[in-house]
Write a protein that holds these residues in place. Structure first.
Motif, mmCIF file in Angstrom:
data_model
loop_
_atom_site.group_PDB
_atom_site.id
_atom_site.type_symbol
_atom_site.label_atom_id
_atom_site.label_comp_id
_atom_site.label_asym_id
_atom_site.label_seq_id
_atom_site.Cartn_x
_atom_site.Cartn_y
_atom_site.Cartn_z
ATOM 1 N N LYS A 79 0.827 -1.203 0.000
ATOM 2 C CA LYS A 79 0.000 0.000 0.000
ATOM 3 C C LYS A 79 0.865 1.259 0.000
ATOM 4 N N ALA A 80 2.008 1.179 0.688
ATOM 5 C CA ALA A 80 2.911 2.335 0.721
ATOM 6 C C ALA A 80 3.449 2.628 -0.668
ATOM 7 N N GLN A 81 3.880 1.601 -1.386
ATOM 8 C CA GLN A 81 4.377 1.809 -2.746
ATOM 9 C C GLN A 81 3.296 2.359 -3.653
ATOM 10 N N SER A 82 2.112 1.785 -3.559
ATOM 11 C CA SER A 82 1.008 2.241 -4.400
ATOM 12 C C SER A 82 0.725 3.719 -4.182
ATOM 13 N N GLN A 83 0.713 4.130 -2.925
ATOM 14 C CA GLN A 83 0.447 5.530 -2.608
ATOM 15 C C GLN A 83 1.589 6.431 -3.073
ATOM 16 N N LEU A 84 2.817 5.963 -2.881
ATOM 17 C CA LEU A 84 3.981 6.741 -3.317
ATOM 18 C C LEU A 84 3.944 7.005 -4.809
ATOM 19 N N TRP A 85 3.713 5.952 -5.597
ATOM 20 C CA TRP A 85 3.748 6.107 -7.043
ATOM 21 C C TRP A 85 2.518 6.840 -7.574
ATOM 22 N N ALA A 86 1.388 6.697 -6.903
ATOM 23 C CA ALA A 86 0.205 7.467 -7.311
ATOM 24 C C ALA A 86 0.480 8.969 -7.157
ATOM 25 N N ARG A 87 1.105 9.337 -6.052
ATOM 26 C CA ARG A 87 1.466 10.745 -5.847
ATOM 27 C C ARG A 87 2.453 11.219 -6.904
ATOM 28 N N GLN A 88 3.445 10.371 -7.188
ATOM 29 C CA GLN A 88 4.452 10.730 -8.180
ATOM 30 C C GLN A 88 3.820 10.947 -9.557
ATOM 31 N N LEU A 89 2.889 10.058 -9.916
ATOM 32 C CA LEU A 89 2.244 10.168 -11.226
ATOM 33 C C LEU A 89 1.460 11.468 -11.337
ATOM 34 N N SER A 148 9.433 8.703 -16.787
ATOM 35 C CA SER A 148 10.101 9.769 -16.030
ATOM 36 C C SER A 148 10.199 9.390 -14.557
ATOM 37 N N MET A 149 9.120 8.855 -14.017
ATOM 38 C CA MET A 149 9.127 8.399 -12.630
ATOM 39 C C MET A 149 10.175 7.313 -12.419
ATOM 40 N N MET A 150 10.240 6.379 -13.348
ATOM 41 C CA MET A 150 11.133 5.232 -13.216
ATOM 42 C C MET A 150 12.586 5.668 -13.059
ATOM 43 N N TRP A 151 13.007 6.617 -13.908
ATOM 44 C CA TRP A 151 14.424 6.950 -13.958
ATOM 45 C C TRP A 151 14.806 8.141 -13.099
ATOM 46 N N ARG A 152 13.863 8.991 -12.719
ATOM 47 C CA ARG A 152 14.220 10.202 -11.991
ATOM 48 C C ARG A 152 13.877 10.167 -10.503
ATOM 49 N N ALA A 153 13.018 9.261 -10.102
ATOM 50 C CA ALA A 153 12.615 9.240 -8.696
ATOM 51 C C ALA A 153 13.673 8.615 -7.796
ATOM 52 N N GLY A 154 14.609 7.864 -8.365
ATOM 53 C CA GLY A 154 15.676 7.270 -7.578
ATOM 54 C C GLY A 154 15.260 6.082 -6.736
ATOM 55 N N GLU A 155 14.116 5.473 -7.059
ATOM 56 C CA GLU A 155 13.594 4.393 -6.225
ATOM 57 C C GLU A 155 14.059 3.001 -6.645
ATOM 58 N N LEU A 156 14.618 2.867 -7.843
ATOM 59 C CA LEU A 156 15.075 1.547 -8.267
ATOM 60 C C LEU A 156 16.170 1.016 -7.356
ATOM 61 N N GLN A 157 16.940 1.919 -6.751
ATOM 62 C CA GLN A 157 17.994 1.483 -5.841
ATOM 63 C C GLN A 157 17.431 0.821 -4.587
ATOM 64 N N PHE A 158 16.141 1.022 -4.317
ATOM 65 C CA PHE A 158 15.473 0.380 -3.182
ATOM 66 C C PHE A 158 14.582 -0.774 -3.626
ATOM 67 N N LEU A 159 14.821 -1.285 -4.840
ATOM 68 C CA LEU A 159 14.016 -2.370 -5.407
ATOM 69 C C LEU A 159 12.538 -1.978 -5.449
ATOM 70 N N ASN A 160 12.301 -0.739 -5.812
ATOM 71 C CA ASN A 160 10.949 -0.185 -5.831
ATOM 72 C C ASN A 160 10.595 0.199 -7.263
ATOM 73 N N SER A 161 9.898 -0.697 -7.962
ATOM 74 C CA SER A 161 9.548 -0.472 -9.356
ATOM 75 C C SER A 161 8.368 0.484 -9.474
ATOM 76 N N ARG A 219 6.215 7.318 7.271
ATOM 77 C CA ARG A 219 5.609 8.417 8.030
ATOM 78 C C ARG A 219 5.173 9.544 7.096
ATOM 79 N N ASP A 220 6.005 9.857 6.122
ATOM 80 C CA ASP A 220 5.688 10.919 5.178
ATOM 81 C C ASP A 220 4.433 10.601 4.375
ATOM 82 N N LEU A 221 4.216 9.304 4.123
ATOM 83 C CA LEU A 221 3.037 8.870 3.355
ATOM 84 C C LEU A 221 1.802 8.743 4.235
#
Length: 326
Positions: free
Chosen positions: A30-40, A69-82, A318-320
Motif C-alpha cells: 500500500k505504501a508503494q502504491s500511494q507513493l507512485w500514485a502521488r508521483q504520477l 520519467s518516474m522510473m528513472w528520476r525518482a531514484g527508487e530503483l535502488q530500493f528495489l521499488n519499481s 511516516r511521510d506517506l
C-alpha cells in the motif's frame, strides 16, 4: 502471469500457465502504491486529490512518458521499488501471490516457469567502487526485511565484486522468488522449472550473459528481434542457436498442447527416496538438468520476507501517512 494465477476472477479461464522471468516479489505494498500514485499526479501536474477520471483525460502516450520519467528520476530503483506493479486489494488480487501460493490458494494448473542466468547482468557496470556496490546491495534488500538482509548478503560475499552484485540483483528480482513459487506450487499441481544460460561469446565476455528476455529469441525463433541483436551477432554460434531454438520450442509446444514439456525435463519436486531434489532444466548450447542449483543461496533467501516493502524506510512511511511503531 503468477499474479493472474492468484486472481479469483481469473480462475477457470485457463488450464495451464508459463511464467518467464516473473518478478513476483515486486507486488506493490500500500505504501508503494500511494507513493507512485502521488508521483504520477505530480508528473502530470495534477493535485493530490485528483481522481481516475482526471487521469483519463490524458492520452496513453502522456501516461507512458510520465511513468518512464518516474522510473528513472525518482531514484527508487535502488530500493528495489519499481514504478508499476500489481497491488494487493480486495477483488482482483486479495492477497500477496507469495501468500496465496504458500497456502495453495492459486489456480492449481500445470505451471512451467523459470529465469535467466544473468537477468540483471548489466548492473555489474553500475558502480565502479567496491564499497559503493556493497552499500547498494544492502540498500536494495533493507526496505523489505532489515532482519534477514545480512544473511542474504553473506551468501553473495557482501555483493562487493561486480559479479556478486549482479548475481544479487538478478536473484532478488527474479530467481529467489521464482524458486519459492515453484517450491509451493509443486505441492498442488505439476511444476517444471528452467534456467536459461545461453549467451553469445561477446555477451559472456562483457559479463552481460543471458540477460532479461534473452530466451524470447529462442522461444519464438526470432533472433533478430532481440534488443541486443547487434551484440549477439558477434561470436554467435548459429548452429547452436538453431538447436536450442528447436529444443525449447519442442518443450513449449508440448506443454501448451498436452500440459507437460518433453519427457527429458523432469518435474520440479523436493527430494524423496525416489528422486533427486528440485530438478531444473538448464537451457544452453548443451542443455542439461541440474538438481537444486545454487542450493546455498536458495537457503539464504528462505527466511527473507518480500511481502511488505517499506519496513526498512520508516521515514518514508511516516511521510506517506502510515503508522510506524518505533
Amino acid at each position: 502471469m503468477l499474479a493472474l494465477l492468484c486472481s479469483p476472477p481469473a480462475h477457470g479461464l485457463f488450464h495451464r500457465a508459463i511464467a518467464q522471468s516473473p518478478p513476483i516479489g515486486l507486488i506493490h505494498s500500500k505504501a508503494q502504491s500511494q507513493l507512485w500514485a502521488r508521483q504520477l499526479l505530480t508528473r502530470l501536474g495534477l493535485p493530490h486529490d485528483s481522481t481516475v477520471e482526471d487521469l483519463r483525460t490524458f492520452s496513453a502516450d502522456e501516461l507512458v512518458r510520465a511513468g518512464m520519467s518516474m522510473m528513472w528520476r525518482a531514484g527508487e530503483l535502488q530500493f528495489l521499488n519499481s514504478t508499476f506493479g500489481p497491488t494487493v486489494e480486495s477483488e482482483s488480487l486479495p492477497e500477496h501471490p507469495m501468500v496465496a501460493f504458500q497456502h495453495g490458494r492459486q489456480a492449481r494448473v500445470p505451471l512451467m516457469l523459470g529465469t535467466n542466468l544473468d537477468e540483471a547482468g548489466i548492473t555489474r557496470y553500475f558502480f565502479q567502487r567496491t564499497a559503493r556496490r556493497a552499500k547498494a546491495g544492502r540498500r536494495l534488500l533493507y526496505p523489505y526485511d532489515p532482519e534477514h538482509t545480512d544473511t542474504v548478503l553473506e551468501a553473495y560475499g557482501g555483493a562487493r565484486s561486480r559479479a556478486e552484485f549482479a548475481d544479487l540483483v538478478t536473484d532478488a528480482l527474479f530467481w529467489a522468488p521464482t524458486v519459492r513459487i515453484a517450491s509451493h506450487h509443486n505441492e498442488v499441481a505439476p511444476t517444471w522449472m528452467y534456467r536459461f544460460d545461453f549467451a553469445p561469446q561477446l555477451m559472456r565476455k562483457l559479463g552481460i550473459g543471458a540477460a532479461h528476455s534473452a530466451e524470447l529469441s529462442n522461444v519464438f525463433g526470432t533472433p533478430e528481434a532481440s534488443k541486443t541483436r547487434l551484440l549477439s551477432k558477434v561470436g554467435r554460434d548459429d548452429a547452436a542457436m538453431q538447436r536450442l531454438t528447436a529444443e525449447m520450442q519442442r518443450h513449449w509446444a508440448s506443454f501448451i498442447s498436452s500440459g507437460q514439456p518433453g519427457s527429458d525435463w523432469p518435474q520440479y519436486k523436493p527430494p524423496t527416496d525416489q528422486h533427486h531434489s528440485r530438478p531444473t532444466m538448464v537451457f544452453d548450447a548443451q542443455s542439461r538438468v541440474e538438481y537444486d542449483p545454487k542450493a546455498d543461496k536458495r537457503r539464504a533467501w528462505k527466511g527473507y520476507n518480500v511481502l511488505e516493502w517499506g519496513a526498512g524506510r520508516p521515514e518514508l512511511l511516516r511521510d506517506l501517512g502510515f503508522r510506524v511503531d518505533d
